[in-house]
Design a protein around this motif. Structure first.
Motif, PDB file in Angstrom:
ATOM      1  N   THR A  61       2.699  -3.297   9.218  1.00  0.00           N
ATOM      2  CA  THR A  61       1.798  -3.747   8.731  1.00  0.00           C
ATOM      3  C   THR A  61       0.444  -4.101   9.727  1.00  0.00           C
ATOM      4  O   THR A  61       0.939  -4.052  10.739  1.00  0.00           O
ATOM      5  CB  THR A  61       1.688  -5.100   7.751  1.00  0.00           C
ATOM      6  N   GLU A  67       1.054 -11.318   8.194  1.00  0.00           N
ATOM      7  CA  GLU A  67       1.864 -11.139   7.014  1.00  0.00           C
ATOM      8  C   GLU A  67       2.809 -11.216   7.026  1.00  0.00           C
ATOM      9  O   GLU A  67       3.487 -12.085   8.134  1.00  0.00           O
ATOM     10  CB  GLU A  67       2.245  -9.799   6.570  1.00  0.00           C
ATOM     11  N   THR A  81       3.780 -11.105   1.757  1.00  0.00           N
ATOM     12  CA  THR A  81       2.927 -12.002   1.409  1.00  0.00           C
ATOM     13  C   THR A  81       1.414 -11.889   2.541  1.00  0.00           C
ATOM     14  O   THR A  81       1.798 -12.132   3.865  1.00  0.00           O
ATOM     15  CB  THR A  81       2.746 -13.624   1.043  1.00  0.00           C
ATOM     16  N   ARG A  84      -5.798 -11.304   2.893  1.00  0.00           N
ATOM     17  CA  ARG A  84      -6.997 -10.343   3.194  1.00  0.00           C
ATOM     18  C   ARG A  84      -7.986  -9.773   2.449  1.00  0.00           C
ATOM     19  O   ARG A  84      -8.673  -8.892   2.225  1.00  0.00           O
ATOM     20  CB  ARG A  84      -6.267  -8.458   2.865  1.00  0.00           C
ATOM     21  N   SER A  92      -2.108 -13.664  -1.030  1.00  0.00           N
ATOM     22  CA  SER A  92      -1.331 -12.670  -2.467  1.00  0.00           C
ATOM     23  C   SER A  92      -0.340 -11.979  -2.131  1.00  0.00           C
ATOM     24  O   SER A  92       0.527 -11.718  -0.822  1.00  0.00           O
ATOM     25  CB  SER A  92      -2.694 -11.595  -2.426  1.00  0.00           C
ATOM     26  N   TRP A  94       1.939  -8.163  -1.662  1.00  0.00           N
ATOM     27  CA  TRP A  94       1.605  -6.700  -1.625  1.00  0.00           C
ATOM     28  C   TRP A  94       2.459  -6.461  -1.412  1.00  0.00           C
ATOM     29  O   TRP A  94       3.562  -7.124  -1.177  1.00  0.00           O
ATOM     30  CB  TRP A  94       0.886  -6.828   0.080  1.00  0.00           C
ATOM     31  N   ARG A  95       2.974  -5.168  -2.053  1.00  0.00           N
ATOM     32  CA  ARG A  95       3.552  -4.354  -1.955  1.00  0.00           C
ATOM     33  C   ARG A  95       3.786  -3.119  -0.688  1.00  0.00           C
ATOM     34  O   ARG A  95       2.405  -2.017  -1.539  1.00  0.00           O
ATOM     35  CB  ARG A  95       4.228  -3.616  -3.201  1.00  0.00           C
ATOM     36  N   LEU A  96       4.950  -2.462  -0.335  1.00  0.00           N
ATOM     37  CA  LEU A  96       4.252  -1.186   0.116  1.00  0.00           C
ATOM     38  C   LEU A  96       5.487  -0.286   0.184  1.00  0.00           C
ATOM     39  O   LEU A  96       7.199  -0.464  -0.160  1.00  0.00           O
ATOM     40  CB  LEU A  96       4.728  -1.601   1.586  1.00  0.00           C
ATOM     41  N   GLU A 102      -0.022   3.490   0.743  1.00  0.00           N
ATOM     42  CA  GLU A 102      -1.125   2.085   1.725  1.00  0.00           C
ATOM     43  C   GLU A 102      -0.289   1.344   0.709  1.00  0.00           C
ATOM     44  O   GLU A 102       0.433   1.337  -0.618  1.00  0.00           O
ATOM     45  CB  GLU A 102      -2.047   2.343   1.798  1.00  0.00           C
ATOM     46  N   ALA A 103      -0.513  -0.631   1.116  1.00  0.00           N
ATOM     47  CA  ALA A 103      -0.099  -1.681   0.142  1.00  0.00           C
ATOM     48  C   ALA A 103      -1.131  -1.086  -1.211  1.00  0.00           C
ATOM     49  O   ALA A 103      -1.994  -1.892  -0.054  1.00  0.00           O
ATOM     50  CB  ALA A 103       0.309  -2.419   1.979  1.00  0.00           C
ATOM     51  N   GLU A 104      -0.357  -1.883  -1.754  1.00  0.00           N
ATOM     52  CA  GLU A 104      -0.605  -2.682  -2.645  1.00  0.00           C
ATOM     53  C   GLU A 104      -0.979  -4.122  -3.133  1.00  0.00           C
ATOM     54  O   GLU A 104       0.489  -3.839  -3.068  1.00  0.00           O
ATOM     55  CB  GLU A 104      -0.509  -1.547  -3.683  1.00  0.00           C
ATOM     56  N   LYS A 105      -1.697  -3.999  -3.560  1.00  0.00           N
ATOM     57  CA  LYS A 105      -2.192  -6.066  -4.106  1.00  0.00           C
ATOM     58  C   LYS A 105      -1.363  -5.471  -5.318  1.00  0.00           C
ATOM     59  O   LYS A 105      -1.688  -5.051  -6.474  1.00  0.00           O
ATOM     60  CB  LYS A 105      -4.014  -6.661  -4.064  1.00  0.00           C
TER      61      LYS A 105
END
Length: 663
Positions: A61, A67, A81, A84, A92, A94-96, A102-105
């Motif tokens: 990250t 993070e 979390t 950003r 928020s 997030w998931r990688l 790419e990481a997504e919210k």
């Protein structure tokens, strides 16, 4: 030169904060903090660590604000979390994805997210989050109204009203689940303060969670129980509700049939709390006490994958080793034998290996692999990390003395390499807080090597009340703070001062929190030290108890008689040693009133002569925006420089300038 020779270099050292393992045992992720570009705060990042130790660490990250809270899902995705967005955006979820990308919210809410938990064998995510109103559906509306109308008032109906460094309320922690579409469901609507600082474990199949649950008791006290929370319906049922003590550290077996936890008995003026390991059969509700005669205080629990035992950590004579308790045995077996303390322990699915963060006074926390079975059991292998561990500014040795009653008293002595019989080093006795604690692991906040780099030998003693030496060692000092804890400190100081590489004529004492209390007590009971530094120290015990954030806890031990017998303020007239008083105004554990009263009484009643203008050799360093520890990098730097200047003036006889920014 080492990083401890320059405070800027020291503050810039990376700091490992958490280690997590994926459910299949194939991946490790390390959370590490580094100093930001302004050198005023630390920013976290997540790194992939090779469990086999072959590949270098890989950064995952790159968020500008950092993070935290890394957690793996059952599918191997990495949750974390991060904030950003704009300056005021809360963290928020997030998931990688496990397959990279790419990481997504996943989830964003105005109140942010405080903690993340996930099942290891099912698609279930549980969040800890602060909620305004009855449930999460009310949060955005109520939060916006308070912000728009600039309302900060809080109506309390119970105790406590603040904790460590922050006011409690009006929002309260709830448990939320995350749907496949990112929709949040509040599992605990209407809850008030029962989930404050909750410890939580999610069943592997995602069906329920075992969580701590705080209930109110008499005389504004609090008691911690364990509850089962159904993660579909939110139905809450009791698991452990024992009015003889607190239940903490819930750990579910892989099949969800057993719950291991720690039970801390309620103390009283004559009896310190005892921590025991217990296992609840979730189906029949029967609890067994494990390792009943083990005279140590466990600090963490992890199940062996087959459910045939537990992996534990506990303080042990200035270390914090890993222990293994096999089913059917009466006593845990010590697995690691080095001079280190272990945290963040995860057991590999095949039960042959575990991973942990290892730390000691020889090295800051770093990830390691530990063999759990076979001929190499207990072998520790360091893994490759993002940055090399720092070289020390001296050497470390184990010290053992004998107390007045014949009890062994030990500690660590950090010595500069230049200390010899021909060039003995001045001595600083650094007293730990707690008081139920021990000098057994690396501390970024209380680091002896910074002062060793300035030429001091630093003694880190474990007097009566210290953990890792058995219940009797704690009991020696229980309710007797000014007696055995004090005489133990003097005994081990005598032993160290007798060494030829120590200059007994140039000594000082320092401590924070309970260590600050002891520093205050020492100041009123001996003139052997040239200077004393007291940080966040208790001064007037009758004043401290009703004003601290957890008054009920201290009242269990501190009767009015005990307060009179052990209160440092009653001996202010006997203080002839220059004292540096340090306190943060946001310290609610030891409220600022302790320092204010100490400062006033030092100047008016101590035996140190005053100048014509009323000033003395005493000094008061106040941090208006800091808490119990003083954590921000810029203030940490001032803290160490002020301490160095005070010690240099009174111990070395060589005044040095204070930081210019102090004015």
């Amino acid at each position: 030169m080492t990083a401890f020779d320059d405070l800027d270099d020291y503050l810039a050292l990376p700091r490992a904060t958490r280690l997590v393992m994926s459910p299949d045992g194939a991946r490790l992720v390390l959370a590490q903090s580094t100093l930001d570009d302004t050198a005023t705060s630390y920013v976290g990042a997540l790194w992939e660590i090779d469990p086999l130790g072959g590949e270098p660490a890989r950064r995952l990250t790159q968020g500008e604000k950092g993070e935290s809270n890394p957690t793996f899902t059952a599918r191997g995705d990495l949750l974390f979390t991060a904030a950003r967005g704009g300056d005021d955006e809360p963290p928020s979820l997030w998931r990688l994805p496990a397959a990279c990308g790419e990481a997504e919210k996943v989830v964003a809410r105005n109140g942010g997210i405080a903690g993340v938990h996930a099942a290891t064998r099912a698609d279930r995510i549980v969040l800890a989050a602060n909620v305004l109103g009855h449930s999460d559906t009310d949060d955005e509306r109520v939060r916006a109204a308070r912000k728009d109308r600039k309302v900060s008032a809080v109506m309390h109906t119970g105790y406590p009203v603040r904790y460590w460094d922050h006011d409690l309320g009006p929002d309260r922690p709830h448990l939320l689940t995350v749907g496949t579409d990112g929709e949040l469901t509040d599992l605990t609507p209407g809850v008030r303060s029962s989930l404050r600082d909750a410890q939580l474990d999610v069943a592997a199949d995602g069906s329920f969670a075992a969580s701590t649950w705080v209930v109110a008791g008499p005389l504004a006290s609090r008691r911690t129980t364990l509850v089962r929370v159904d993660l579909t319906t939110g139905l809450r049922t009791p698991l452990v509700d024992d009015d003889t003590g607190d239940a903490t550290h819930p750990a579910l077996s892989q099949d969800g049939t057993k719950l291991a936890y720690l039970h801390e008995s309620l103390s009283d003026p004559d009896t310190p709390p005892r921590i025991t390991l217990r296992i609840l059969d979730v189906a029949d509700g029967i609890t067994t006490v494990e390792a009943r005669d083990w005279d140590r205080r466990p600090t963490s629990i992890a199940w062996l994958p087959d459910g045939a035992g537990l992996v534990l950590t506990a303080d042990e004579k200035g270390r914090g080793p890993i222990f293994v308790l096999r089913s059917g045995t009466d006593r845990p077996e010590q697995l690691t034998l080095d001079d280190a303390a272990y945290t963040d322990v995860s057991v590999a699915p095949d039960g042959s290996t575990l991973y942990a963060l290892r730390a000691s006074y020889g090295a800051p926390p770093h990830p390691v692999r530990v063999a759990l079975t076979g001929p190499d059991a207990g072998t520790v292998t360091p893994l490759r990390v993002p940055a090399e561990l720092p070289d020390l500014s001296g050497r470390l040795t184990d010290i053992v003395s004998t107390a007045d009653d014949g009890t062994p008293v030990r500690g660590w002595l950090a010595l500069p390499d230049t200390a010899t019989a021909d060039a003995p080093a001045p001595l600083l006795v650094w007293i730990h807080g707690g008081p139920l604690s021990s000098w057994n692991t690396w501390s970024w906040r209380w680091n002896p090597w910074l002062l060793v780099a300035r030429g001091y030998a630093v003694l880190l003693p474990d007097p009566a009340l210290s953990t890792g030496y058995g219940d009797d060692f704690i009991r020696r000092g229980w309710g007797r703070w000014g007696k055995e804890p004090y005489t133990d400190l003097m005994a081990i100081t005598d032993t160290v001062e007798a060494r030829p590489d120590i200059d007994a004529a140039r000594t000082a004492a320092m401590g924070g929190s309970f260590g600050g209390y002891m520093a205050n007590w020492v100041a009123g009971h001996t003139d052997r030290f040239r200077a004393i530094v007291t940080h966040a120290g208790l001064w007037a015990l009758d004043q401290f108890v009703p004003t601290t954030d957890v008054a009920w806890y201290w009242q269990r031990e501190m009767t009015p008689e005990m307060a009179v017998e052990n209160s440092p303020h009653l001996y202010v007239a006997d203080i002839v040693t220059p004292m540096l008083v340090i306190h943060g105004d946001k310290d609610y554990r030891v409220p600022i009133g302790e320092a204010l009263r100490l400062w006033y009484e030092l100047l008016n009643e101590s035996g140190l002569p005053a100048e014509d203008d009323g000033t003395t050799a005493h000094r008061f360093l106040l941090f208006p925006n800091e808490n119990h520890w003083v954590l921000s990098p810029q203030h940490t730097k001032i803290w160490y420089r002020a301490v160095e200047a005070f010690l240099s003036e009174h111990v070395l006889g060589a005044p040095i300038e204070l930081p210019e920014v102090l004015g």
